[in-house]
Design a protein around this motif. Sequence first.
Motif, PDB file in Angstrom:
ATOM      1  N   SER A 189       0.859  -1.181   0.000  1.00 23.90           N
ATOM      2  CA  SER A 189       0.000   0.000   0.000  1.00 23.90           C
ATOM      3  C   SER A 189       0.904   1.244   0.000  1.00 23.90           C
ATOM      4  CB  SER A 189      -0.824  -0.077   1.284  1.00 23.90           C
ATOM      5  OG  SER A 189      -1.775   0.918   1.313  1.00 23.90           O
ATOM      6  N   ASN A 190       0.333   2.410  -0.116  1.00 25.67           N
ATOM      7  CA  ASN A 190       1.155   3.631  -0.008  1.00 25.67           C
ATOM      8  C   ASN A 190       0.386   4.682   0.766  1.00 25.67           C
ATOM      9  OD1 ASN A 190      -0.101   5.791  -1.957  1.00 25.67           O
ATOM     10  ND2 ASN A 190      -0.069   3.921  -3.183  1.00 25.67           N
ATOM     11  N   ILE A 191       1.140   5.646   1.309  1.00 28.37           N
ATOM     12  CA  ILE A 191       0.484   6.728   2.031  1.00 28.37           C
ATOM     13  C   ILE A 191       0.906   8.069   1.412  1.00 28.37           C
ATOM     14  CG2 ILE A 191       2.230   6.659   3.923  1.00 28.37           C
ATOM     15  CD1 ILE A 191      -1.481   7.740   4.260  1.00 28.37           C
ATOM     16  N   ALA A 192      -0.105   8.821   0.965  1.00 33.76           N
ATOM     17  CA  ALA A 192       0.196  10.083   0.276  1.00 33.76           C
ATOM     18  C   ALA A 192       0.646  11.144   1.269  1.00 33.76           C
ATOM     19  CB  ALA A 192      -1.038  10.567  -0.474  1.00 33.76           C
ATOM     20  N   LEU A 193       1.675  11.894   0.883  1.00 32.27           N
ATOM     21  CA  LEU A 193       2.133  13.044   1.672  1.00 32.27           C
ATOM     22  C   LEU A 193       1.468  14.297   1.116  1.00 32.27           C
ATOM     23  CD1 LEU A 193       5.882  11.967   1.700  1.00 32.27           C
ATOM     24  CD2 LEU A 193       4.198  11.628   3.538  1.00 32.27           C
ATOM     25  N   VAL A 194       1.436  14.419  -0.200  1.00 34.60           N
ATOM     26  CA  VAL A 194       0.597  15.436  -0.862  1.00 34.60           C
ATOM     27  C   VAL A 194      -0.535  14.643  -1.507  1.00 34.60           C
ATOM     28  CG1 VAL A 194       0.464  17.140  -2.730  1.00 34.60           C
ATOM     29  CG2 VAL A 194       2.488  17.056  -1.241  1.00 34.60           C
ATOM     30  N   LYS A 195      -1.756  15.042  -1.183  1.00 34.65           N
ATOM     31  CA  LYS A 195      -2.905  14.179  -1.476  1.00 34.65           C
ATOM     32  C   LYS A 195      -3.518  14.406  -2.849  1.00 34.65           C
ATOM     33  CE  LYS A 195      -2.873  12.886   2.902  1.00 34.65           C
ATOM     34  NZ  LYS A 195      -2.549  11.520   3.336  1.00 34.65           N
ATOM     35  N   TYR A 196      -3.980  13.320  -3.406  1.00 37.13           N
ATOM     36  CA  TYR A 196      -4.778  13.342  -4.650  1.00 37.13           C
ATOM     37  C   TYR A 196      -6.242  13.325  -4.240  1.00 37.13           C
ATOM     38  CZ  TYR A 196      -7.348  10.160  -7.919  1.00 37.13           C
ATOM     39  OH  TYR A 196      -8.275   9.524  -8.700  1.00 37.13           O
ATOM     40  N   TRP A 197      -6.955  14.342  -4.610  1.00 40.25           N
ATOM     41  CA  TRP A 197      -8.392  14.365  -4.282  1.00 40.25           C
ATOM     42  C   TRP A 197      -9.081  15.188  -5.364  1.00 40.25           C
ATOM     43  CZ3 TRP A 197     -10.840  11.003  -1.687  1.00 40.25           C
ATOM     44  CH2 TRP A 197     -12.078  11.241  -1.125  1.00 40.25           C
ATOM     45  N   GLY A 198      -9.741  14.534  -6.275  1.00 36.36           N
ATOM     46  CA  GLY A 198     -10.363  15.204  -7.418  1.00 36.36           C
ATOM     47  C   GLY A 198      -9.743  14.673  -8.695  1.00 36.36           C
ATOM     48  N   LYS A 199     -10.617  14.254  -9.627  1.00 37.82           N
ATOM     49  CA  LYS A 199     -10.092  13.708 -10.893  1.00 37.82           C
ATOM     50  C   LYS A 199     -11.015  14.103 -12.035  1.00 37.82           C
ATOM     51  CE  LYS A 199     -12.324   9.218 -10.093  1.00 37.82           C
ATOM     52  NZ  LYS A 199     -12.133   7.781  -9.981  1.00 37.82           N
ATOM     53  N   GLU A 200     -10.532  13.882 -13.253  1.00 39.10           N
ATOM     54  CA  GLU A 200     -11.373  14.141 -14.421  1.00 39.10           C
ATOM     55  C   GLU A 200     -11.117  13.055 -15.453  1.00 39.10           C
ATOM     56  OE1 GLU A 200     -10.217  18.016 -15.811  1.00 39.10           O
ATOM     57  OE2 GLU A 200      -8.109  17.435 -15.917  1.00 39.10           O
ATOM     58  N   GLY A 201     -12.001  12.975 -16.442  1.00 38.25           N
ATOM     59  CA  GLY A 201     -11.828  11.979 -17.504  1.00 38.25           C
ATOM     60  C   GLY A 201     -11.653  10.592 -16.903  1.00 38.25           C
ATOM     61  N   VAL A 202     -10.802   9.799 -17.551  1.00 43.63           N
ATOM     62  CA  VAL A 202     -10.587   8.449 -17.041  1.00 43.63           C
ATOM     63  C   VAL A 202      -9.376   8.472 -16.105  1.00 43.63           C
ATOM     64  CG1 VAL A 202     -10.330   6.018 -17.664  1.00 43.63           C
ATOM     65  CG2 VAL A 202     -11.498   7.569 -19.211  1.00 43.63           C
ATOM     66  N   GLN A 203      -9.666   8.736 -14.853  1.00 46.84           N
ATOM     67  CA  GLN A 203      -8.634   8.664 -13.807  1.00 46.84           C
ATOM     68  C   GLN A 203      -7.450   9.594 -14.054  1.00 46.84           C
ATOM     69  OE1 GLN A 203     -10.449   6.814 -11.611  1.00 46.84           O
ATOM     70  NE2 GLN A 203      -8.934   5.246 -11.309  1.00 46.84           N
ATOM     71  N   ILE A 204      -7.750  10.818 -14.463  1.00 46.74           N
ATOM     72  CA  ILE A 204      -6.697  11.821 -14.603  1.00 46.74           C
ATOM     73  C   ILE A 204      -6.795  12.721 -13.372  1.00 46.74           C
ATOM     74  CG2 ILE A 204      -5.877  13.785 -15.989  1.00 46.74           C
ATOM     75  CD1 ILE A 204      -5.476  11.025 -17.328  1.00 46.74           C
ATOM     76  N   VAL A 212     -17.263   8.540  -5.075  1.00 48.49           N
ATOM     77  CA  VAL A 212     -18.096   9.638  -4.542  1.00 48.49           C
ATOM     78  C   VAL A 212     -17.188  10.766  -4.049  1.00 48.49           C
ATOM     79  CG1 VAL A 212     -19.703  10.266  -2.674  1.00 48.49           C
ATOM     80  CG2 VAL A 212     -20.012   8.120  -3.924  1.00 48.49           C
ATOM     81  N   GLY A 213     -16.133  10.399  -3.355  1.00 50.22           N
ATOM     82  CA  GLY A 213     -15.220  11.379  -2.781  1.00 50.22           C
ATOM     83  C   GLY A 213     -14.613  12.309  -3.825  1.00 50.22           C
ATOM     84  N   HIS A 214     -14.036  11.710  -4.865  1.00 50.15           N
ATOM     85  CA  HIS A 214     -13.399  12.554  -5.894  1.00 50.15           C
ATOM     86  C   HIS A 214     -14.430  13.453  -6.573  1.00 50.15           C
ATOM     87  CE1 HIS A 214      -9.421  10.821  -5.588  1.00 50.15           C
ATOM     88  NE2 HIS A 214      -9.967   9.621  -5.565  1.00 50.15           N
ATOM     89  N   ASN A 215     -15.645  12.912  -6.742  1.00 45.01           N
ATOM     90  CA  ASN A 215     -16.689  13.726  -7.397  1.00 45.01           C
ATOM     91  C   ASN A 215     -17.105  14.930  -6.574  1.00 45.01           C
ATOM     92  OD1 ASN A 215     -16.697  12.244  -9.687  1.00 45.01           O
ATOM     93  ND2 ASN A 215     -18.423  10.937  -9.091  1.00 45.01           N
ATOM     94  N   LEU A 216     -16.852  14.866  -5.260  1.00 45.99           N
ATOM     95  CA  LEU A 216     -17.198  16.012  -4.406  1.00 45.99           C
ATOM     96  C   LEU A 216     -16.403  17.252  -4.814  1.00 45.99           C
ATOM     97  CD1 LEU A 216     -17.145  14.293  -0.902  1.00 45.99           C
ATOM     98  CD2 LEU A 216     -19.165  14.954  -2.216  1.00 45.99           C
TER      99      LEU A 216
END
Length: 359
Positions: free
Chosen positions: A25-40, A224-228
Amino acid sequence: MTEFKPNSIDKVEVDKGNVTWRTPSNIALVKYWGKEGVQIPKNPSISFTLHNCATITTLEFQKKGTFSDNFEFEFYFEEKIKESFKPKIESFFKRIEEFCPYLKAYKFIIKSENTFPHSSGIASSASGMGALALCVMQLEKEIYPKISEDYFYKKASFLARLGSGSASRSIKGKLVVWGESDAIPESSNLYGIPFPFEVHDNFKEYCDTILLVDKGQKQVSSTVGHNLMIDHPYAERRFQQANENLAKISEILQNGDVKSFIKLVEEEALALHAMMLTSTPSFILMKPNTLEIINRIWKYRNETDSAICFTLDAGANVHVLYPKSEEETIKSFIQNELAAFCEKEQYIHDFIGNGSERK
Ligand code: PMV
């Protein structure tokens, strides 16, 4: 993206076999939250790759006798057949089919297990999708033996990303960047790359103890989270902040400035949760014990000048980060003062690892 489409072949020569990969697994230090298209991703992210928390997946493959236009596979999780996981794998196969046209030529048996307790609230999508992507790539390597090592790992991360964004960061260690950033040469929205600069000794050996505050199901799924973040009032500023923080952490990791590391990593964790607090609908994913733990970490740091800090995923569990040089004292602090705030006093000691391994 055509770089990841293999040359067409008339006949797949490999009949059967099996491959196994172990992916942490990995733990983000700078977080990814929010995407567009196919997992961009809407912003770049960076993570520590873990070691102990991992998924081990075996892919058994056998060429189909006659061609059929569907994916044929069985899925076992921890030795039991798991029908409920099949739709996720089916949609993953559909998504990657154009890049892996050989998939429909085989029948598969997929066997997967996690090294961490099943319902621990630890997301297994990163390690799970990472391990499956590597197994698929191992099959590709048997079919196309000439593919380079670089291509193998880049495409594994590319495929993993199509399963779960953060999985793109679980292929290699120890620090992985995913998402385009001016500060990181060769960074890409399509796959993760190992952090390209020399890391200061202060950050070479880090520990992560995961405090299991709430072992329940995730309250907000990652889709759901990313779509927020779509139409979120603070979205643009947040994406900008993550970009700025990625550039800053790149400097910090090279110059060894632990105080700035702590400030940035905690800011990122709280910014992630702030996005959820201020979205519509809103989510409060921290529990009272999450806050209690954070306050105790702050107090301990003030009193001892330790380099301890915390980060959070999209849930109530707390990742306690600290340099290996403080391992002994911090492990006793966790046992004596923080364990009481964990469900059944459970926590998992982990540390930064080197990424996935073929078994
Ligand atoms: O990979 P996903 O879609 O489950 O998203 C993961 C998002 C966070 O874990 C909250 C942050 C991250 O960068 O890992």
